[in-house]
Design a protein around this motif. Structure first.
Motif, PDB file in Angstrom:
ATOM      1  N   PHE A 154      -3.048   4.707   5.765  1.00  0.00           N
ATOM      2  CA  PHE A 154      -2.763   4.677   4.331  1.00  0.00           C
ATOM      3  C   PHE A 154      -4.043   4.832   3.515  1.00  0.00           C
ATOM      4  O   PHE A 154      -4.100   5.599   2.547  1.00  0.00           O
ATOM      5  N   SER A 155      -5.096   4.151   3.908  1.00  0.00           N
ATOM      6  CA  SER A 155      -6.371   4.246   3.220  1.00  0.00           C
ATOM      7  C   SER A 155      -6.948   5.660   3.317  1.00  0.00           C
ATOM      8  O   SER A 155      -7.474   6.196   2.330  1.00  0.00           O
ATOM      9  N   ILE A 204      -5.024   7.875   0.905  1.00  0.00           N
ATOM     10  CA  ILE A 204      -5.425   7.634  -0.485  1.00  0.00           C
ATOM     11  C   ILE A 204      -6.753   8.340  -0.765  1.00  0.00           C
ATOM     12  O   ILE A 204      -6.914   8.983  -1.808  1.00  0.00           O
ATOM     13  N   LYS A 205      -7.703   8.244   0.136  1.00  0.00           N
ATOM     14  CA  LYS A 205      -8.988   8.932  -0.054  1.00  0.00           C
ATOM     15  C   LYS A 205      -8.794  10.437  -0.127  1.00  0.00           C
ATOM     16  O   LYS A 205      -9.420  11.115  -0.950  1.00  0.00           O
ATOM     17  N   GLN A 223      -2.597   0.468   7.854  1.00  0.00           N
ATOM     18  CA  GLN A 223      -3.482   0.329   6.700  1.00  0.00           C
ATOM     19  C   GLN A 223      -4.598   1.355   6.752  1.00  0.00           C
ATOM     20  O   GLN A 223      -4.983   1.915   5.723  1.00  0.00           O
ATOM     21  N   SER A 224      -5.104   1.642   7.923  1.00  0.00           N
ATOM     22  CA  SER A 224      -6.162   2.646   8.053  1.00  0.00           C
ATOM     23  C   SER A 224      -5.656   4.038   7.697  1.00  0.00           C
ATOM     24  O   SER A 224      -6.341   4.795   6.995  1.00  0.00           O
ATOM     25  N   VAL A 255      -3.531   5.806  -7.125  1.00  0.00           N
ATOM     26  CA  VAL A 255      -4.229   4.567  -6.772  1.00  0.00           C
ATOM     27  C   VAL A 255      -3.400   3.313  -7.010  1.00  0.00           C
ATOM     28  O   VAL A 255      -3.773   2.243  -6.545  1.00  0.00           O
ATOM     29  N   TYR A 301      -2.377   1.580  -3.809  1.00  0.00           N
ATOM     30  CA  TYR A 301      -3.568   1.045  -3.131  1.00  0.00           C
ATOM     31  C   TYR A 301      -4.013  -0.257  -3.789  1.00  0.00           C
ATOM     32  O   TYR A 301      -4.449  -1.181  -3.103  1.00  0.00           O
TER      33      TYR A 301
END
Length: 116
Positions: free
Chosen positions: A50-51, A54-55, A47-48, A110, A113
């Motif tokens: 992936f986040s 996305i950023k 998840q980290s 997004v 996300y």
């Protein structure tokens, strides 16, 4: 006289309880507990990552999209007072399509996300 500092050895000695706790959590217990512990750490790391992706993708999108808005806005402002010929109208139409495609691209970035 000054006494030698034992700060380095105190720090290493302070890690021993933390390492024992991690060893107990990830390597001891029932097989099911160990599986859940490792699965949990992989989910958190995934998840980290992936986040962060996305950023990164949104940052790249912002750059290109706002550059597009700036050029489109300048083109539109220059054509408000002047008579618009067919070539300029075609450029404006193409610019509008690029803006809409940029918005669709943002939703593509997004969307996952928002779901996860």
């Amino acid at each position: 006289s000054t006494a030698p500092s034992n700060a380095g050895s105190a720090t290493v000695a302070g890690l021993a309880p933390a390492l024992a706790m991690l060893r107990e959590f990830f390597f001891a217990g029932s097989r099911l507990d160990i599986i859940f512990a490792w699965a949990g750490i992989f989910v958190i790391i995934g998840q980290s990552v992936f986040s962060a992706y996305i950023k990164f993708a949104i940052n790249g999108w912002y750059t290109s999209f706002y550059d597009l808005l700036q050029t489109s806005g300048a083109m539109l402002c220059s054509n408000v007072t002047a008579l618009v010929d067919e070539a300029e109208e075609a450029k404006l139409t193409e610019s509008r399509q690029k803006v809409w495609l940029g918005l669709v691209e943002f939703l593509r970035i997004v969307g996952p996300y928002a779901i996860f």
